[in-house]
Design a protein around this motif. Structure first.
Motif, PDB file in Angstrom:
ATOM      1  N   GLU A   1      -3.201   9.115   0.681  1.00 32.62           N
ATOM      2  CA  GLU A   1      -1.884   8.902   1.353  1.00 32.62           C
ATOM      3  C   GLU A   1      -2.782   7.889   1.694  1.00 32.62           C
ATOM      4  OE1 GLU A   1      -2.010  11.386   5.412  1.00 32.62           O
ATOM      5  OE2 GLU A   1      -2.303  12.570   3.347  1.00 32.62           O
ATOM      6  N   PHE A   2      -2.220   6.836   3.053  1.00 29.56           N
ATOM      7  CA  PHE A   2      -2.985   6.146   3.203  1.00 29.56           C
ATOM      8  C   PHE A   2      -3.045   6.258   4.555  1.00 29.56           C
ATOM      9  CE2 PHE A   2      -2.764   3.284  -1.231  1.00 29.56           C
ATOM     10  CZ  PHE A   2      -3.636   3.674  -1.532  1.00 29.56           C
ATOM     11  N   ASN A   3      -3.887   6.055   6.226  1.00 31.63           N
ATOM     12  CA  ASN A   3      -3.311   7.161   7.156  1.00 31.63           C
ATOM     13  C   ASN A   3      -3.874   5.330   7.282  1.00 31.63           C
ATOM     14  OD1 ASN A   3      -3.040   7.875   9.399  1.00 31.63           O
ATOM     15  ND2 ASN A   3      -4.848   9.691   9.521  1.00 31.63           N
ATOM     16  N   THR A   4      -3.375   4.615   8.407  1.00 32.89           N
ATOM     17  CA  THR A   4      -3.330   3.333   8.661  1.00 32.89           C
ATOM     18  C   THR A   4      -3.193   3.359  10.422  1.00 32.89           C
ATOM     19  OG1 THR A   4      -0.290   2.779   9.012  1.00 32.89           O
ATOM     20  CG2 THR A   4      -2.470   2.245   7.030  1.00 32.89           C
ATOM     21  N   LYS A   5      -4.360   3.154  11.088  1.00 33.84           N
ATOM     22  CA  LYS A   5      -4.548   2.870  12.400  1.00 33.84           C
ATOM     23  C   LYS A   5      -4.338   1.393  12.725  1.00 33.84           C
ATOM     24  CE  LYS A   5      -6.553   7.213  12.372  1.00 33.84           C
ATOM     25  NZ  LYS A   5      -7.960   8.179  12.456  1.00 33.84           N
TER      26      LYS A   5
ATOM     27  N   LEU B   1       1.273  -1.184  -0.157  1.00 34.98           N
ATOM     28  CA  LEU B   1      -0.190  -0.360  -0.293  1.00 34.98           C
ATOM     29  C   LEU B   1       0.526   1.586  -0.252  1.00 34.98           C
ATOM     30  CD1 LEU B   1      -3.025  -1.197   2.421  1.00 34.98           C
ATOM     31  CD2 LEU B   1      -3.224  -0.361   0.286  1.00 34.98           C
ATOM     32  N   ASP B   2       1.880   1.312   0.513  1.00 32.36           N
ATOM     33  CA  ASP B   2       3.023   2.761   1.162  1.00 32.36           C
ATOM     34  C   ASP B   2       3.503   3.097  -0.420  1.00 32.36           C
ATOM     35  OD1 ASP B   2       4.639   4.834   2.358  1.00 32.36           O
ATOM     36  OD2 ASP B   2       6.357   3.145   1.659  1.00 32.36           O
ATOM     37  N   ALA B   3       4.143   1.751  -1.420  1.00 36.69           N
ATOM     38  CA  ALA B   3       4.304   1.841  -2.926  1.00 36.69           C
ATOM     39  C   ALA B   3       3.202   2.321  -3.778  1.00 36.69           C
ATOM     40  CB  ALA B   3       4.810   0.393  -3.106  1.00 36.69           C
ATOM     41  N   ILE B   4       1.973   1.782  -3.357  1.00 35.69           N
ATOM     42  CA  ILE B   4       0.730   2.657  -4.542  1.00 35.69           C
ATOM     43  C   ILE B   4       0.388   4.104  -3.788  1.00 35.69           C
ATOM     44  CG2 ILE B   4      -1.618   2.030  -4.692  1.00 35.69           C
ATOM     45  CD1 ILE B   4      -0.244   0.402  -6.518  1.00 35.69           C
ATOM     46  N   ALA B   5       0.668   4.174  -2.631  1.00 28.43           N
ATOM     47  CA  ALA B   5       0.384   5.232  -2.425  1.00 28.43           C
ATOM     48  C   ALA B   5       1.993   6.822  -3.035  1.00 28.43           C
ATOM     49  CB  ALA B   5       0.600   5.463  -0.741  1.00 28.43           C
ATOM     50  N   LEU B   6       2.556   6.006  -2.947  1.00 27.13           N
ATOM     51  CA  LEU B   6       3.682   6.502  -3.293  1.00 27.13           C
ATOM     52  C   LEU B   6       3.628   6.967  -4.934  1.00 27.13           C
ATOM     53  CD1 LEU B   6       6.920   5.447  -1.824  1.00 27.13           C
ATOM     54  CD2 LEU B   6       6.329   7.464  -1.778  1.00 27.13           C
TER      55      LEU B   6
ATOM     56  N   ILE C   1      -2.337  -9.251   0.538  1.00 26.40           N
ATOM     57  CA  ILE C   1      -1.735  -8.616  -0.455  1.00 26.40           C
ATOM     58  C   ILE C   1      -2.383  -8.148  -1.692  1.00 26.40           C
ATOM     59  CG2 ILE C   1      -0.462  -8.293  -2.463  1.00 26.40           C
ATOM     60  CD1 ILE C   1       1.779  -9.162  -0.272  1.00 26.40           C
ATOM     61  N   LEU C   2      -3.677  -9.706  -2.059  1.00 27.22           N
ATOM     62  CA  LEU C   2      -4.259  -9.561  -2.666  1.00 27.22           C
ATOM     63  C   LEU C   2      -5.518  -8.749  -2.110  1.00 27.22           C
ATOM     64  CD1 LEU C   2      -3.594 -12.377  -5.007  1.00 27.22           C
ATOM     65  CD2 LEU C   2      -3.556 -10.942  -5.985  1.00 27.22           C
ATOM     66  N   SER C   3      -5.791  -8.944  -0.803  1.00 25.49           N
ATOM     67  CA  SER C   3      -7.217  -8.629  -0.441  1.00 25.49           C
ATOM     68  C   SER C   3      -6.894  -6.896  -0.132  1.00 25.49           C
ATOM     69  CB  SER C   3      -7.032  -9.006   1.127  1.00 25.49           C
ATOM     70  OG  SER C   3      -7.013 -10.091   1.192  1.00 25.49           O
ATOM     71  N   ALA C   4      -5.975  -6.469   0.210  1.00 31.69           N
ATOM     72  CA  ALA C   4      -5.651  -4.854   0.247  1.00 31.69           C
ATOM     73  C   ALA C   4      -6.308  -3.928  -1.558  1.00 31.69           C
ATOM     74  CB  ALA C   4      -4.499  -4.408   0.410  1.00 31.69           C
ATOM     75  N   ALA C   5      -5.758  -5.444  -2.495  1.00 29.02           N
ATOM     76  CA  ALA C   5      -6.749  -4.893  -3.965  1.00 29.02           C
ATOM     77  C   ALA C   5      -7.442  -4.796  -4.181  1.00 29.02           C
ATOM     78  CB  ALA C   5      -5.477  -5.492  -5.439  1.00 29.02           C
ATOM     79  N   MET C   6      -8.164  -5.600  -3.550  1.00 31.97           N
ATOM     80  CA  MET C   6      -9.369  -5.454  -3.534  1.00 31.97           C
ATOM     81  C   MET C   6     -10.015  -4.312  -3.011  1.00 31.97           C
ATOM     82  SD  MET C   6     -11.001  -9.758  -2.964  1.00 31.97           S
ATOM     83  CE  MET C   6     -12.490  -9.577  -2.691  1.00 31.97           C
ATOM     84  N   MET C   7      -9.302  -4.577  -1.424  1.00 29.89           N
ATOM     85  CA  MET C   7      -9.539  -3.134  -0.733  1.00 29.89           C
ATOM     86  C   MET C   7     -10.225  -1.274  -1.364  1.00 29.89           C
ATOM     87  SD  MET C   7      -8.160  -1.467   3.027  1.00 29.89           S
ATOM     88  CE  MET C   7      -6.550  -0.717   1.785  1.00 29.89           C
ATOM     89  N   LEU C   8      -9.053  -1.510  -2.788  1.00 26.38           N
ATOM     90  CA  LEU C   8      -8.069  -0.653  -3.196  1.00 26.38           C
ATOM     91  C   LEU C   8      -9.177  -0.290  -4.429  1.00 26.38           C
ATOM     92  CD1 LEU C   8      -4.821  -0.953  -4.485  1.00 26.38           C
ATOM     93  CD2 LEU C   8      -5.970   1.285  -2.486  1.00 26.38           C
ATOM     94  N   ARG C   9     -10.126  -1.625  -5.101  1.00 28.39           N
ATOM     95  CA  ARG C   9     -10.779  -1.505  -5.321  1.00 28.39           C
ATOM     96  C   ARG C   9     -12.679  -0.908  -5.516  1.00 28.39           C
ATOM     97  NH1 ARG C   9      -9.676  -6.233  -8.471  1.00 28.39           N
ATOM     98  NH2 ARG C   9      -8.701  -5.349  -9.741  1.00 28.39           N
TER      99      ARG C   9
END
Ligand code: NAD
Length: 357
Positions: free
Chosen positions: A35-39, A25-30, A299-307
């Motif tokens: 900006e992905f603000n993670t908590k 996610l950091d690489a995608i943000a860059l 990682i693929l779950s993170a891709a689903m989140m982006l979509r």
């Protein structure tokens, strides 16, 4: 764009695989200027250790305030003897209910590079398979009226009830059609309308909702046939939409034809854009802490989140393409390794995907 993400690594391999997804996610943000603000917060066994409960109120509150939730996995031997509602897995049920997540999405994708891992023959898998099972998650027989009765002549008996309201079917059908619009535009609605009244209502409502999506082709299929077709001609499916119980069974069947638990992402969606994204696998205590876990499902779950939660299709595709490229280059974690491939650890796999992005 800016998004708030609640990050719940959980137990066992959860934190290890989550670390890799955050790297991506950091690489995608860059790359794309987001900006992905993670908590971070606790769920599962680690939350039991810290607060005495698997889903602390603070965790749920944090998730509600965020745009989406990323979850690792929960559970482990240490907590196995606790009563059901105090166990780590109760945290999962609690968070799904607390966030009103009614649609469970399980993609089953066979990557060309991993074709050999599928139990299906080559001539069935052909050039790969890409199915999305959309399962209703909060209704049907798992939540219907149930009980035991002593019904006179027949003696002791038990019953469970399958009940669906029009509203429940409409909202899951809309999710399925919307997802199909960004894919191959085919929805197969699975039911048992030749026997069940609840399935006849399901079929009527899905057919009605389909009129709102004229570009999408709708098929209906009985569940017994669907379970056969999944292993006979899986390429005919794009999006499968079905009830809670049928989806429970068919999503596992669809997953297994891909051959590897370490590759399977999932999403649970509610109204609007809220979603919870997690790998299908558990906390894998047998390999926790040994840098052996496959981080690709997370990682693929993170891709689903982006979509699905952020509407970032190009970014989601970039993650998925990066995973494909790394696999095509022959890199594997130990669970998916085969002859002639290069075995790498959890963090190396994360880094390889990041490098591709
Ligand atoms: P599991 O999915 O954790 O592990 C099953 C097998 O698959 C193990 O051999 C494990 O090493 C392997 N495996 C799983 N994920 C992997 C990955 N990413 N990379 C490589 N190998 C992987 O299922 P289990 O062993 O039945 O359960 C272990 C714990 O996880 C239990 O406490 C269970 O309750 C919990 N669990 C949690 C979830 C969840 O958090 N959603 C789901 C299933 C099980």
């Amino acid at each position: 764009m800016r998004f708030d993400i609640a990050v719940l690594p959980g137990d066992g391999i959860g934190p290890e695989v989550m670390e890799q997804a955050l790297k991506i996610l950091d690489a995608i943000a860059l790359k794309y200027g987001h900006e992905f603000n993670t908590k971070e917060a606790l769920i599962g066994g680690c939350a039991i250790d810290a607060y005495g409960e698997p889903l602390p109120q603070d965790t749920l509150e944090l998730c509600k305030k965020c745009d989406a939730v990323m979850l690792g996995a929960v559970g482990g031997e240490k907590w196995d003897t606790l009563p059901g509602d105090k166990r780590p897995e109760a945290g999962l049920l609690g968070i799904r209910a607390g966030l009103g997540l009614f649609a469970n999405l399980r993609p089953a994708v066979i990557y060309n590079a991993l074709k050999d891992a599928s139990p299906l023959k080559d001539d069935i898998v052909k050039d790969g398979i890409d199915i999305m099972v959309v399962r209703e998650l909060t209704g049907g027989i798992y939540f219907g009226k149930r009980g035991r009765t002593d019904a006179g002549e027949i003696g002791e008996a038990a019953f469970d009830t399958e009940m669906y309201s029009v509203y429940e079917v409409e909202r899951i059908a809309r999710k399925a059609f919307e997802i199909a619009m960004s894919r191959r535009k085919i929805v197969t609605s699975v039911d048992k309308a030749n026997v069940l009244e609840s399935s006849r209502l399901w079929r009527e409502v899905v057919t009605r909702v389909s009129k709102e999506y004229p570009e999408v082709k709708l098929n209906h299929m009985y569940v017994d046939n669907a379970s056969m077709q999944l292993v006979r001609r899986p390429e005919q499916f794009d999006v499968i939409v079905t009830t809670n119980m049928f989806g429970d069974i068919l999503s596992d069947e669809a997953s297994m034809i891909t051959g590897s638990i370490g590759m399977l992402p999932s999403a649970s969606l509610g109204e609007g854009n809220m979603g919870l994204y997690e790998p299908v696998h558990g906390s894998a205590p047998d390999i926790a802490g040994s840098n052996k876990a496959n981080p690709l499902a997370t990682i693929l779950s993170a891709a689903m989140m982006l979509r699905y939660s952020f509407g970032l299709e190009e970014e989601a595709k970039a993650v998925e393409d990066a995973v494909t490229k790394v696999l095509d280059k022959g890199y594997r974690t130990v669970d998916i390794a085969s002859e002639g491939t290069t075995v790498v650890g959890t963090s190396e796999m994360g880094q390889l995907v990041r490098d591709e992005i």
